[in-house]
Design an enzyme around this catalytic site. Structure first.
Site, short mmCIF file in Angstrom:
data_model
loop_
_atom_site.label_atom_id
_atom_site.label_comp_id
_atom_site.label_asym_id
_atom_site.label_seq_id
_atom_site.Cartn_x
_atom_site.Cartn_y
_atom_site.Cartn_z
N HIS A 80 0.95 -1.03 0.12
CA HIS A 80 -0.02 0.07 -0.05
C HIS A 80 1.06 1.40 -0.11
CE1 HIS A 80 -3.77 -2.33 0.74
NE2 HIS A 80 -2.84 -3.01 1.74
N LEU A 81 0.93 1.90 -1.19
CA LEU A 81 1.65 3.16 -1.33
C LEU A 81 0.86 4.34 -0.96
CD1 LEU A 81 3.83 2.22 -4.47
CD2 LEU A 81 4.26 1.88 -1.78
N ASN A 101 -6.42 0.68 -2.66
CA ASN A 101 -7.50 1.25 -1.80
C ASN A 101 -6.74 2.54 -1.19
OD1 ASN A 101 -5.52 0.02 -0.45
ND2 ASN A 101 -6.39 -0.63 1.20
N HIS A 152 -8.70 -10.61 -1.91
CA HIS A 152 -8.28 -10.41 -0.60
C HIS A 152 -9.38 -11.45 -0.12
CE1 HIS A 152 -8.61 -7.92 3.35
NE2 HIS A 152 -9.68 -8.62 3.49
N HIS A 208 -2.26 -12.61 0.84
CA HIS A 208 -2.13 -12.88 2.04
C HIS A 208 -2.65 -13.76 2.63
CE1 HIS A 208 -5.86 -10.38 2.31
NE2 HIS A 208 -5.21 -9.06 2.19
N ASP A 213 2.14 -7.20 1.92
CA ASP A 213 0.91 -6.28 2.68
C ASP A 213 1.40 -4.98 3.29
OD1 ASP A 213 -1.49 -5.58 3.18
OD2 ASP A 213 -2.14 -6.96 4.02
O1 DOR Z 1 -4.26 -5.06 7.56
C1 DOR Z 1 -4.54 -4.83 6.38
N1 DOR Z 1 -4.36 -3.30 5.99
N2 DOR Z 1 -5.15 -5.67 5.50
C2 DOR Z 1 -5.92 -4.99 4.42
O2 DOR Z 1 -6.49 -5.90 3.72
C3 DOR Z 1 -5.86 -3.45 3.95
C4 DOR Z 1 -4.50 -3.00 4.56
C5 DOR Z 1 -4.56 -1.46 4.75
O3 DOR Z 1 -4.87 -0.87 3.48
O4 DOR Z 1 -4.17 -0.72 5.74
#
Ligand code: DOR
Length: 443
Positions: free
Chosen positions: A70-71, A102, A184, A237, A326
């Site tokens: 996640h960037l 997201n 997911h 994951h 992740d």
């Molecule tokens: O722990 C998580 N954090 N699981 C996810 O599926 C999303 C991620 C996030 O974007 O923080």
């Protein structure tokens, strides 16, 4: 302020010789002590006039590829940016990072995908675009257009594609493009608001349990749908042995399914959410501060010991295709709250190799299986080649497996420090990362 350890993919291609390292290349199974000469970003036979870097004692491997990070750009750049997230990647030995959609707004349009791919970065950024518009789970995105803009797959990560009918439509469209759904796997109605893995630790702590069936239900649904659609499915994951059993069975039937597991689901357990063992008259147990530590909240939650060991066995025998981080940066304040309110997720790009080396030291995984799961196997899933051979573009990591480091929040490349591993001593120090012929990290 520019941090001299890091470079960009737009920098000048590098010239150097790594002398006397142990070169492990899972793409051809080789493991030998040899020099690697690089001139103008290309691996060459020799570069006699070039800077010589003493690599004795170091391991040199193909650059790592993270299938899940996640960037946070656009929109959540207090937690991370493409610049800081790819610096974290380079620090961890990663040369490719697959960015999840997201963000705010979510990456659901060709323009949004194009902007992420074009941003200056210290690692190649590949985009996994949203599967549904605004990631809202209602209507599919224009996946053909997203693919043309460079998306390497789609996902509503943070959530599963909610309905089976929508997933079936999506897989049929993806099949004609050859792109995978990165799922997911979590049925929200089964997860029911659970915040840690169901089991004795959750019972003791009185935290709402997350039943493993929440994952298994979507894994089995999606395998059946992908099989029918002849589509590619990547389950990301995974955290339960039963999910992996379903993947093993599907692979044996020839279904185009692959999967990854995170370092934290391999090495940490649900017991990490709890703490102290000292009496009143004894000095306070520093670990008691760690009970209900919000930094251990992650989705899917940390696994039971049995599941972690099963998943580790899956990496060792190849049923698990990749270790993906992740990497989920969050600001400190979103973790300094009651456990059930803590934002789920922990950073992982900078500690993945070290956690992997812990499993190697524990005799649970071979170094070559670890490196394959971090580099060549995930790279193959996104259609990237890796190699350290003459004529190829240099794309590698060099690390000292015998050195250790303290995970110090102030020296991380990431803009966030939400990990229970912060302040711990871990093995394995990355010395050099070269992505697409450029030095992206050196210390
Ligand atoms: O722990 C998580 N954090 N699981 C996810 O599926 C999303 C991620 C996030 O974007 O923080």
């Amino acid at each position: 302020m520019r941090d001299a350890r890091f470079g960009l993919l737009t920098d000048r291609p590098a010239t150097f010789v790594l002398v006397g390292g142990r070169v492990i290349d899972p793409s051809d199974g080789s493991d030998e002590e040899r020099d690697i000469a690089v001139r103008d970003g290309l691996v060459v036979e020799a570069a006699d006039d070039a800077e010589r870097i003493d690599a004795s004692g170091w391991v040199i491997a193909p650059g790592f590829c993270d299938l899940h990070a996640h960037l946070r750009e656009p929109g959540i750049s207090g937690a991370e940016t493409i610049a800081s997230g790819t610096r974290a990647a380079a620090h961890g030995g990663f040369t490719t990072v697959c960015a999840m959609p997201n963000t705010d707004p979510p990456l659901d349009s060709a323009d949004a995908v194009g902007a992420v791919v074009a941003a200056p970065a210290s690692a190649r950024v590949r985009v996994i675009a949203a599967a549904t518009r605004r990631r809202a789970g209602g209507e599919l995105t224009a996946v053909e257009e997203l693919g043309r803009a460079g998306a390497i797959g789609v996902s509503d990560d943070g959530a599963a594609v909610p309905s089976a009918a929508l997933t079936a439509d999506l897989l049929a469209r993806l099949a004609s493009l050859g792109l995978p759904l990165f799922e997911h796997a979590e049925d929200a109605s089964v997860a029911g608001g659970g915040v840690m893995r169901a089991g004795p630790a959750a019972t003791r702590l009185g935290l709402a349990p997350w039943p493993p069936e929440a994952e298994v239900a979507i894994v089995e649904r999606d395998i059946a749908l992908a099989e029918a659609a002849h589509a590619r499915l990547h389950l990301t994951h995974l955290s339960t042995a039963r999910s992996l059993d379903a993947v093993r069975a599907a692979k044996a039937r020839g279904v185009a399914v692959t999967c990854d597991v995170t370092p934290h689901h391999l090495a940490l357990t649900d017991e990490w959410v709890a703490g102290s063992r000292r009496f009143a008259w004894e000095e306070a147990d520093p670990r008691s501060e760690l009970a209900y530590d919000g930094r251990c909240r992650v989705n899917p939650p940390l696994a039971s010991r049995d599941d972690a060991m099963n998943l580790l066995a899956g990496v060792a025998d190849g049923a698990v295709d990749a270790i993906a981080t992740d990497h989920a940066p969050h600001p400190a304040e979103s973790k300094l709250v009651p456990f059930a309110q803590a934002a789920p997720g922990l950073i992982g790009l900078e500690t993945a190799l070290s956690v992997g080396l812990l499993t190697v030291e524990a005799g649970r995984l071979s170094l070559s299986a670890l490196l394959a799961a971090l580099s060549t196997r995930p790279a193959a899933i996104v259609g990237e080649k890796r190699g350290l051979r003459t004529g190829e573009r240099a794309d590698l990591v060099a690390f000292d497996p015998a050195a250790g480091w303290r995970v110090d929040a102030t020296t991380l490349g990431s803009a966030s420090a939400n990990s229970p591993l912060v302040d711990m001593e871990l093995p394995g120090v990355v010395r050099l990362t070269v992505a697409d012929g450029r030095v992206t990290y050196r210390t």
